[in-house]
Design an enzyme around this catalytic site. Structure first.
Site, PDB file in Angstrom:
ATOM      1  N   ASP A 238       0.856  -1.176   0.000  1.00  0.00           N
ATOM      2  CA  ASP A 238       0.000   0.000   0.000  1.00  0.00           C
ATOM      3  C   ASP A 238       0.894   1.229   0.000  1.00  0.00           C
ATOM      4  O   ASP A 238       1.821   1.313   0.809  1.00  0.00           O
ATOM      5  CB  ASP A 238      -0.856  -0.007   1.276  1.00  0.00           C
TER       6      ASP A 238
ATOM      7  N   ASP B 209      -3.170   4.667  -2.265  1.00  0.00           N
ATOM      8  CA  ASP B 209      -4.247   5.236  -1.453  1.00  0.00           C
ATOM      9  C   ASP B 209      -4.701   6.589  -2.007  1.00  0.00           C
ATOM     10  O   ASP B 209      -3.864   7.404  -2.406  1.00  0.00           O
ATOM     11  CB  ASP B 209      -3.694   5.422  -0.025  1.00  0.00           C
TER      12      ASP B 209
ATOM     13  N   GLU C 120      -6.652   3.889  -5.708  1.00  0.00           N
ATOM     14  CA  GLU C 120      -7.986   4.017  -5.112  1.00  0.00           C
ATOM     15  C   GLU C 120      -8.571   5.344  -5.571  1.00  0.00           C
ATOM     16  O   GLU C 120      -7.962   6.386  -5.338  1.00  0.00           O
ATOM     17  CB  GLU C 120      -7.870   3.972  -3.583  1.00  0.00           C
TER      18      GLU C 120
ATOM     19  N   HIS D 220     -10.754  -3.511   3.043  1.00  0.00           N
ATOM     20  CA  HIS D 220     -10.719  -3.187   4.465  1.00  0.00           C
ATOM     21  C   HIS D 220     -11.606  -1.996   4.822  1.00  0.00           C
ATOM     22  O   HIS D 220     -11.712  -1.641   5.992  1.00  0.00           O
ATOM     23  CB  HIS D 220      -9.274  -2.891   4.876  1.00  0.00           C
ATOM     24  N   ASP D 221     -12.203  -1.355   3.810  1.00  0.00           N
ATOM     25  CA  ASP D 221     -13.085  -0.204   4.068  1.00  0.00           C
ATOM     26  C   ASP D 221     -14.561  -0.557   3.902  1.00  0.00           C
ATOM     27  O   ASP D 221     -15.421   0.333   3.984  1.00  0.00           O
ATOM     28  CB  ASP D 221     -12.781   0.938   3.084  1.00  0.00           C
TER      29      ASP D 221
HETATM   30  O1  TEU Z   1      -9.652   5.409   1.966  1.00  0.00           O
HETATM   31  C1  TEU Z   1     -10.042   6.610   1.364  1.00  0.00           C
HETATM   32  C2  TEU Z   1     -11.447   6.807   1.287  1.00  0.00           C
HETATM   33  O2  TEU Z   1     -11.946   7.238   0.281  1.00  0.00           O
HETATM   34  C3  TEU Z   1     -12.164   6.501   2.561  1.00  0.00           C
HETATM   35  O3  TEU Z   1     -12.286   7.668   3.266  1.00  0.00           O
HETATM   36  C4  TEU Z   1     -13.465   6.010   2.303  1.00  0.00           C
HETATM   37  O4  TEU Z   1     -14.256   7.078   1.886  1.00  0.00           O
HETATM   38  C5  TEU Z   1     -14.012   5.463   3.569  1.00  0.00           C
HETATM   39  O5  TEU Z   1     -13.115   4.496   4.055  1.00  0.00           O
HETATM   40  C6  TEU Z   1     -15.313   4.835   3.308  1.00  0.00           C
HETATM   41  O6  TEU Z   1     -15.844   4.312   4.453  1.00  0.00           O
HETATM   42  C7  TEU Z   1      -8.302   5.193   2.111  1.00  0.00           C
HETATM   43  C8  TEU Z   1      -8.046   3.920   2.877  1.00  0.00           C
HETATM   44  O7  TEU Z   1      -8.530   2.835   2.134  1.00  0.00           O
HETATM   45  C9  TEU Z   1      -8.678   4.037   4.219  1.00  0.00           C
HETATM   46  O8  TEU Z   1      -8.570   2.860   4.966  1.00  0.00           O
HETATM   47  C10 TEU Z   1      -8.006   5.171   4.939  1.00  0.00           C
HETATM   48  O9  TEU Z   1      -8.659   5.404   6.150  1.00  0.00           O
HETATM   49  C11 TEU Z   1      -7.999   6.464   4.118  1.00  0.00           C
HETATM   50  O10 TEU Z   1      -7.647   6.251   2.766  1.00  0.00           O
HETATM   51  C12 TEU Z   1      -6.983   7.423   4.655  1.00  0.00           C
HETATM   52  O11 TEU Z   1      -5.705   6.971   4.363  1.00  0.00           O
END
Ligand code: TEU
Length: 579
Positions: free
Chosen positions: A107, A214, A272, A347-348
């Site tokens: 990542d 990210d 992403e 993971h989100d």
């Molecule tokens: O996620 C970015 C992102 O767009 C998130 O804010 C998303 O909107 C949210 O997780 C939805 O529930 C990335 C990573 O994948 C995330 O884990 C991190 O928290 C974030 O960036 C900050 O680095």
């Protein structure tokens, strides 16, 4: 300006046909009983990953971090978070993957660092520090009553103002996520060079095969910082994604990253890409002639049912909307040189069975297999997330809010608590939304067996193991040929056996208006497959589209019904080859 393709989307590449498996280190496997997953734990499971048919591992952040956002707040790009292990462990992991012919991507989190990163510590130390300009510092504004205000009204992605006041130097700094994640100033060339060297070349030279990048579209902000339009009159802070996503220098920055670093290695990149619904804008990131990224995670499908202004203000969604997004992102590479991705979990996201299938015990396994059939027959690079292969589900509804650990969930809950003065109805609604879509659901530890804590740890797990571990776990499923895990293995193998058709073939949606079943064709030269999926708990009849007339050979199915029948059982999935 139209893009001139210099390769076609059917050109074969390892990163197109490889199946990717995402590992979230804290929750994968603990090797030393401290309750946290770790790198040696991952190494101990590489044969399991290989047996699944995985070609590429994506490892979420393992770097040194105070863990305010579970490692997406990095304090040193070249060091490892203590409980996860050491740089030597990471080197061993890279070698362990390569020995098994698995590639591994890391990542890359470079929109922001942790506030504990040496760069930020220097930057915040004084206004004249050479690294002052490495982050976005701005003076306060004052309202008519003389109250100190942030430079603009942007809301952070995790709620509250996107600006944090710093007492030492009496200025605000920008943080699009938590205050402990200050945004790096990509306008500054020294910052970009430091990122390329420090966070990228260091690992590429150690053999890493690429990056998941990210928030790849947030590096260029619209400057100077202007107020976003008011869309939520109840708040001082406004949704400002139009002002911080896809800013004016975004494409330029990624071209530079590609030409200075990535193009010198045989690596893959997947960015992403939140808040980018226009196919033309997405194509500019992933067109191979544009030389930026190989592919991106477009978010339409996985944010289905999220509130517009606030994720947790969830709305009803239906299969027609699901189909429209699917069709849009499957077809957006037709006739050009772009590439696309397929995923329902990471993971989100909450667990896909709970969101798009059913975690009701009567339908859990069959709907998990239906979703596996769906994912394994789509065009693009396939990503699956740890635990998805055994059909892990959301945390039980009985879990109190105290079991949730994610900063996004807790910030939202605490905001509702504060703004409604702990109104019971409002809090119960917030809890329900968290039960449905919180990121925590994907972060519960992997369920390896039915022993205490699901065999994840011999100690006290950092996050409670989902109560379902006694009946959803790897050990039970590994030798059961009817398990979700066995089905995933079969479906991945099937995808590889028909890769021309399934990975590279053209997707054609059929019966678009049907609200219960999803039907599509995959076509490649003279090969054709028909996929029919029942997305409901009831029996459904399906229509064979006229394009599929010919001999229909059932080649993959999650049920035992007759291949002749046009009745689909609940969540039944079938794939026919058309001859
Ligand atoms: O996620 C970015 C992102 O767009 C998130 O804010 C998303 O909107 C949210 O997780 C939805 O529930 C990335 C990573 O994948 C995330 O884990 C991190 O928290 C974030 O960036 C900050 O680095």
């Amino acid at each position: 300006m139209p893009l001139i393709p210099n390769t076609s989307n059917t050109d074969k590449r390892w990163w197109k046909e490889g199946v990717v498996y995402q590992i979230y280190p804290s929750s994968f496997k603990d090797s030393n009983g401290d309750g946290m997953g770790d790198i040696p734990g991952i190494i101990s499971k590489l044969d399991y990953i290989k047996d699944l048919g995985v070609d590429i591992v994506w490892l979420s952040p393992f770097y040194a971090s105070p863990q305010v956002d579970m490692g997406y707040d990095i304090s040193d790009y070249q060091d490892v978070y203590g409980p996860y292990g050491t740089v030597d462990d990471v080197k061993e992991l890279i070698q362990g993957c390569h020995k098994r012919n698995i590639r591994i991507i890391f990542d890359l989190v470079v929109n922001h660092t942790s506030d504990q990163h040496a760069w930020f510590k220097e930057s915040r130390s004084s206004k004249v520090n050479p690294k002052r300009d490495w982050y976005y510092w701005r003076p306060a504004k004052y309202d008519e009553q003389g109250n100190r205000m942030p430079p603009c009204n942007w809301r952070s992605c995790f709620g509250g103002s996107a600006w944090t006041w710093d007492e030492t130097t009496q200025e605000y700094y920008l943080n699009l996520f938590t205050p402990e994640q200050p945004d790096l100033n990509w306008e500054n060339e020294d910052v970009r060079k430091a990122i390329y060297d420090n966070a990228m070349r260091f690992w590429l030279d150690l053999g890493v095969d690429g990056f998941r990048i990210d928030v790849v579209n947030m590096y260029s902000k619209h400057l100077p910082f202007a107020d976003a339009p008011i869309t939520d009159s109840s708040s001082a802070w406004q949704l400002a994604v139009e002002l911080f996503c896809n800013g004016p220098r975004m494409y330029e920055f990624l071209e530079e990253m590609n030409s200075s670093v990535l193009s010198h290695y045989d690596v893959m990149t997947v960015g992403e890409l939140p808040c980018t619904p226009e196919p033309e804008a997405v194509l500019r990131y992933v067109s191979s002639s544009a030389k930026k990224l190989n592919m991106v995670f477009q978010m339409d499908l996985v944010t289905l049912g999220f509130g517009k202004n606030e994720k947790f203000e969830t709305t009803e969604w239906n299969l027609l909307q699901f189909k429209a997004f699917l069709d849009k992102w499957q077809c957006f590479i037709n006739g050009n040189d772009g590439w696309t991705t397929i995923f329902l979990e990471n993971h989100d996201q909450a667990r896909s069975i709970s969101r798009f299938g059913s975690d009701d015990p009567a339908f859990r396994e069959i709907s998990g297999k239906m979703l596996a059939t769906f994912l394994c027959t789509l065009t693009g690079t396939l990503f699956l997330y740890q635990g998805q292969e055994i059909g892990m589900i959301n945390a039980p509804k009985s879990w109190p809010i105290e079991e949730y650990k994610d900063v996004e969930s807790l910030n939202f809950y605490n905001h509702v608590k504060k703004s409604t003065n702990s109104d019971e109805k409002a809090l119960s609604k917030a809890h329900s939304a968290i039960q449905a879509v919180a990121r925590d659901h994907s972060r519960t530890p992997v369920q390896w067996d039915s022993s205490q804590h699901g065999g994840f740890t011999t100690g006290q797990p950092w996050m409670r193991v989902n109560d379902s571990f006694s009946y959803i776990n790897v050990r039970d499923q590994e030798h059961d040929e009817n398990s979700v895990l066995s089905f995933w293995r079969k479906a991945i193998e099937f995808r590889k056996n028909y890769k021309e058709l399934l990975v590279y073939g053209e997707f054609q949606l059929c019966d678009a208006e049907n609200t219960k079943t999803l039907t599509y064709l995959k076509v490649h030269n003279d090969q054709k497959a028909l996929v029919v999926l029942n997305f409901t708990k009831e029996e459904q009849t399906f229509m064979v589209p006229k394009e599929a007339h010919g001999q229909m050979d059932l080649v993959l199915s999650n049920s035992k019904t007759s291949s002749e029948s046009k009745q689909l059982g609940p969540f039944e999935a079938r794939v026919y080859l058309i001859n």
